[in-house]
Motif scaffolding. Structure first.
Motif, PDB file in Angstrom:
ATOM      1  N   ALA A 181      21.336 -21.759   1.050  1.00 31.84           N
ATOM      2  CA  ALA A 181      22.692 -22.133   0.658  1.00 31.84           C
ATOM      3  C   ALA A 181      23.266 -23.095   1.697  1.00 31.84           C
ATOM      4  N   THR A 182      24.404 -23.672   1.377  1.00 26.51           N
ATOM      5  CA  THR A 182      25.091 -24.573   2.307  1.00 26.51           C
ATOM      6  C   THR A 182      26.476 -24.047   2.670  1.00 26.51           C
ATOM      7  N   ASP A 183      26.833 -22.898   2.145  1.00 20.72           N
ATOM      8  CA  ASP A 183      28.155 -22.307   2.382  1.00 20.72           C
ATOM      9  C   ASP A 183      27.981 -20.983   3.118  1.00 20.72           C
ATOM     10  N   HIS A 184      28.727 -20.809   4.200  1.00 22.15           N
ATOM     11  CA  HIS A 184      28.639 -19.566   4.959  1.00 22.15           C
ATOM     12  C   HIS A 184      29.068 -18.353   4.142  1.00 22.15           C
ATOM     13  N   ALA A 185      29.743 -18.574   3.045  1.00 26.41           N
ATOM     14  CA  ALA A 185      30.119 -17.459   2.174  1.00 26.41           C
ATOM     15  C   ALA A 185      28.895 -16.735   1.628  1.00 26.41           C
ATOM     16  N   ALA A 186      27.744 -17.391   1.663  1.00 24.01           N
ATOM     17  CA  ALA A 186      26.507 -16.759   1.193  1.00 24.01           C
ATOM     18  C   ALA A 186      26.097 -15.586   2.075  1.00 24.01           C
ATOM     19  N   PHE A 187      26.685 -15.477   3.264  1.00 22.74           N
ATOM     20  CA  PHE A 187      26.368 -14.365   4.160  1.00 22.74           C
ATOM     21  C   PHE A 187      27.095 -13.078   3.778  1.00 22.74           C
ATOM     22  N   ARG A 188      28.050 -13.178   2.872  1.00 21.29           N
ATOM     23  CA  ARG A 188      28.806 -11.995   2.501  1.00 21.29           C
ATOM     24  C   ARG A 188      27.855 -10.948   1.913  1.00 21.29           C
ATOM     25  N   GLY A 189      27.938  -9.736   2.421  1.00 24.91           N
ATOM     26  CA  GLY A 189      27.059  -8.659   1.964  1.00 24.91           C
ATOM     27  C   GLY A 189      25.816  -8.482   2.802  1.00 24.91           C
ATOM     28  N   CYS A 190      25.578  -9.395   3.760  1.00 25.19           N
ATOM     29  CA  CYS A 190      24.410  -9.244   4.643  1.00 25.19           C
ATOM     30  C   CYS A 190      24.648  -8.117   5.649  1.00 25.19           C
ATOM     31  N   ASP A 191      23.580  -7.420   5.980  1.00 25.92           N
ATOM     32  CA  ASP A 191      23.647  -6.366   6.993  1.00 25.92           C
ATOM     33  C   ASP A 191      23.507  -6.942   8.395  1.00 25.92           C
ATOM     34  N   LEU A 192      22.742  -8.026   8.505  1.00 27.76           N
ATOM     35  CA  LEU A 192      22.492  -8.690   9.779  1.00 27.76           C
ATOM     36  C   LEU A 192      22.478 -10.192   9.538  1.00 27.76           C
ATOM     37  N   VAL A 193      23.165 -10.948  10.397  1.00 29.50           N
ATOM     38  CA  VAL A 193      23.107 -12.407  10.342  1.00 29.50           C
ATOM     39  C   VAL A 193      22.692 -12.911  11.717  1.00 29.50           C
ATOM     40  N   ASP A 245       0.814  -1.207   0.000  1.00 24.40           N
ATOM     41  CA  ASP A 245       0.000   0.000   0.000  1.00 24.40           C
ATOM     42  C   ASP A 245       0.853   1.265   0.000  1.00 24.40           C
ATOM     43  N   GLU A 246       2.051   1.157  -0.626  1.00 28.83           N
ATOM     44  CA  GLU A 246       2.957   2.303  -0.704  1.00 28.83           C
ATOM     45  C   GLU A 246       3.206   2.913   0.670  1.00 28.83           C
ATOM     46  N   GLN A 247       3.410   2.070   1.687  1.00 26.77           N
ATOM     47  CA  GLN A 247       3.616   2.560   3.042  1.00 26.77           C
ATOM     48  C   GLN A 247       4.841   3.455   3.101  1.00 26.77           C
ATOM     49  N   THR A 248       4.740   4.538   3.838  1.00 29.13           N
ATOM     50  CA  THR A 248       5.868   5.438   4.044  1.00 29.13           C
ATOM     51  C   THR A 248       6.253   5.504   5.502  1.00 29.13           C
ATOM     52  N   THR A 249       5.467   4.860   6.358  1.00 30.78           N
ATOM     53  CA  THR A 249       5.739   4.934   7.785  1.00 30.78           C
ATOM     54  C   THR A 249       6.220   3.603   8.352  1.00 30.78           C
ATOM     55  N   THR A 250       6.422   2.593   7.502  1.00 25.29           N
ATOM     56  CA  THR A 250       6.880   1.301   7.972  1.00 25.29           C
ATOM     57  C   THR A 250       8.290   1.436   8.548  1.00 25.29           C
ATOM     58  N   PRO A 251       8.529   0.965   9.778  1.00 19.95           N
ATOM     59  CA  PRO A 251       9.876   1.050  10.342  1.00 19.95           C
ATOM     60  C   PRO A 251      10.876   0.294   9.478  1.00 19.95           C
ATOM     61  N   LEU A 252      12.121   0.690   9.536  1.00 18.31           N
ATOM     62  CA  LEU A 252      13.148   0.114   8.692  1.00 18.31           C
ATOM     63  C   LEU A 252      13.605  -1.242   9.210  1.00 18.31           C
ATOM     64  N   VAL A 253      13.888  -2.144   8.278  1.00 26.95           N
ATOM     65  CA  VAL A 253      14.496  -3.435   8.583  1.00 26.95           C
ATOM     66  C   VAL A 253      15.761  -3.541   7.747  1.00 26.95           C
ATOM     67  N   PRO A 254      16.722  -4.368   8.152  1.00 28.45           N
ATOM     68  CA  PRO A 254      17.918  -4.540   7.328  1.00 28.45           C
ATOM     69  C   PRO A 254      17.553  -5.029   5.930  1.00 28.45           C
ATOM     70  N   ALA A 255      18.250  -4.516   4.937  1.00 28.96           N
ATOM     71  CA  ALA A 255      17.940  -4.882   3.555  1.00 28.96           C
ATOM     72  C   ALA A 255      18.285  -6.332   3.262  1.00 28.96           C
ATOM     73  N   ARG A 256      19.420  -6.813   3.806  1.00 28.57           N
ATOM     74  CA  ARG A 256      19.842  -8.189   3.566  1.00 28.57           C
ATOM     75  C   ARG A 256      20.075  -8.867   4.909  1.00 28.57           C
ATOM     76  N   VAL A 257      19.361  -9.945   5.129  1.00 26.18           N
ATOM     77  CA  VAL A 257      19.436 -10.672   6.399  1.00 26.18           C
ATOM     78  C   VAL A 257      19.829 -12.115   6.127  1.00 26.18           C
ATOM     79  N   GLY A 258      20.774 -12.613   6.904  1.00 25.18           N
ATOM     80  CA  GLY A 258      21.151 -14.015   6.838  1.00 25.18           C
ATOM     81  C   GLY A 258      20.672 -14.736   8.078  1.00 25.18           C
ATOM     82  N   VAL A 259      20.287 -15.995   7.926  1.00 27.36           N
ATOM     83  CA  VAL A 259      19.875 -16.828   9.056  1.00 27.36           C
ATOM     84  C   VAL A 259      20.640 -18.136   8.966  1.00 27.36           C
ATOM     85  N   LEU A 260      21.398 -18.443  10.017  1.00 21.85           N
ATOM     86  CA  LEU A 260      22.128 -19.702  10.055  1.00 21.85           C
ATOM     87  C   LEU A 260      21.305 -20.725  10.825  1.00 21.85           C
ATOM     88  N   GLY A 261      20.794 -21.716  10.103  1.00 22.45           N
ATOM     89  CA  GLY A 261      19.922 -22.720  10.700  1.00 22.45           C
ATOM     90  C   GLY A 261      18.500 -22.519  10.233  1.00 22.45           C
TER      91      GLY A 261
END
Length: 297
Positions: free
Chosen positions: A88-100, A9-25
């Motif tokens: 992915a199966t390689d931790h290298a996939a986290f490269r470039g993440c803002d939050l892991v 809905d073209e929200q302009t007030t949504t709080p910010l989240v990291p653009a790239r997030v990694g999750v191990l597991g």
């Protein structure tokens, strides 16, 4: 740190989240965490130990997204959301993440090795969080070269439905990361509870204490499990009783937490023998089909 917002809905007030997030597991907790960030605008990468596990993790996240669409919590097509999900199966996939976020089993050595690998593969540039439910955030941070970039983010099961995230602040956690974590949790539509690092934090310490006493009551023949649970649900407005919740979390998981708390806080957290016996028999709760209650599925 880059951030992202939703197009809903073209929200302009949504709080910010990291653009790239990694999750191990990518188990139940990891998939739930991935779902939370994915459905609030982040590109999410889930890393698992092998390809079958990665494929299973992908399926879990997709099923959670499908449920959200079916219930009207999300709009659009399934591919609108899953196009930003990768595994992915390689931790290298986290490269470039803002939050892991590390979401591996509650094992000290495994978590330490996982966190060191995350830091190595993100060149110390990403914020790193652990989903630990009881282990020392300060102790885990000692494994890192940049402990100021580390925090505890304890999500609750099931993550898509739970409104709580325990934000565990270590002695080295930077003020910037603490404030960022509070904003991320709010962006996910959840409520943060800030806790300084201590054994079991607030939630696990209190929750396990109540569960252990409930198990002792069963062991002593005070009452049947359903009656104990109903007493807390109807008398104290618990959403679910302590024994049923133990089945949901897993008796093995709670046993591990109780043993850790006993080692740090003393015998008041000693696991009842009934709990040890049930775990030894494989009666782990919902995931094994039997705990304090029986489950058909």
């Amino acid at each position: 740190m880059t951030t992202n917002t939703m197009d809903r809905d073209e929200q302009t007030t949504t709080p910010l989240v990291p653009a790239r997030v990694g999750v191990l597991g990518g188990g139940r907790m990891g998939a739930g965490i991935a779902h939370a960030f994915l459905t609030n605008g982040s590109e999410v990468t889930v890393v698992e130990r092998d390809q079958p596990s990665a494929d299973a993790a992908y399926g879990r996240v997709v099923r959670d997204v499908e449920k959200s669409l079916e219930r009207g919590r999300l709009q659009g097509r399934l591919t609108d959301w899953t196009s930003r999900l990768s595994v992915a199966t390689d931790h290298a996939a986290f490269r470039g993440c803002d939050l892991v976020i590390e979401a591996v089993p509650e094992d000290w050595d495994l978590k330490c090795a996982s966190l060191r690998s995350i830091e190595k593969h993100t060149d110390g540039q990403a914020w790193i969080a652990s989903n630990t439910s009881s282990l020392s955030v300060d102790g885990l941070s000692d494994e890192l070269s940049h402990p100021d970039r580390f925090i505890g983010l304890h999500f609750f099961n099931p993550v898509p439905a739970s409104k709580l995230v325990e934000v565990v602040v270590g002695v080295h956690t930077s003020p910037e990361l603490k404030e960022g974590a509070l904003a991320w949790v709010a962006a996910l539509g959840k409520t943060p509870v800030v806790v300084n690092d201590a054994p079991g934090f607030a939630s696990s310490r209190l929750g396990v204490a109540i569960a252990l006493e409930a198990i002792r009551m069963v062991e002593e023949g005070v009452a049947e499990p359903r009656d104990i649970d109903n007493a807390m649900v109807l008398g104290y407005k618990f959403p679910v009783g302590p024994l049923e919740l133990t089945d949901i979390v897993g008796l093995d998981v709670r046993l591990g937490i109780a043993e850790y708390l006993e080692s740090k806080l003393g015998p008041r957290f000693a696991p009842p023998q009934l709990m040890r016996d049930m775990v030894a028999r494989g009666e782990l709760g919902r995931k094994s089909g039997r705990g304090f209650y029986s489950y058909d599925d």
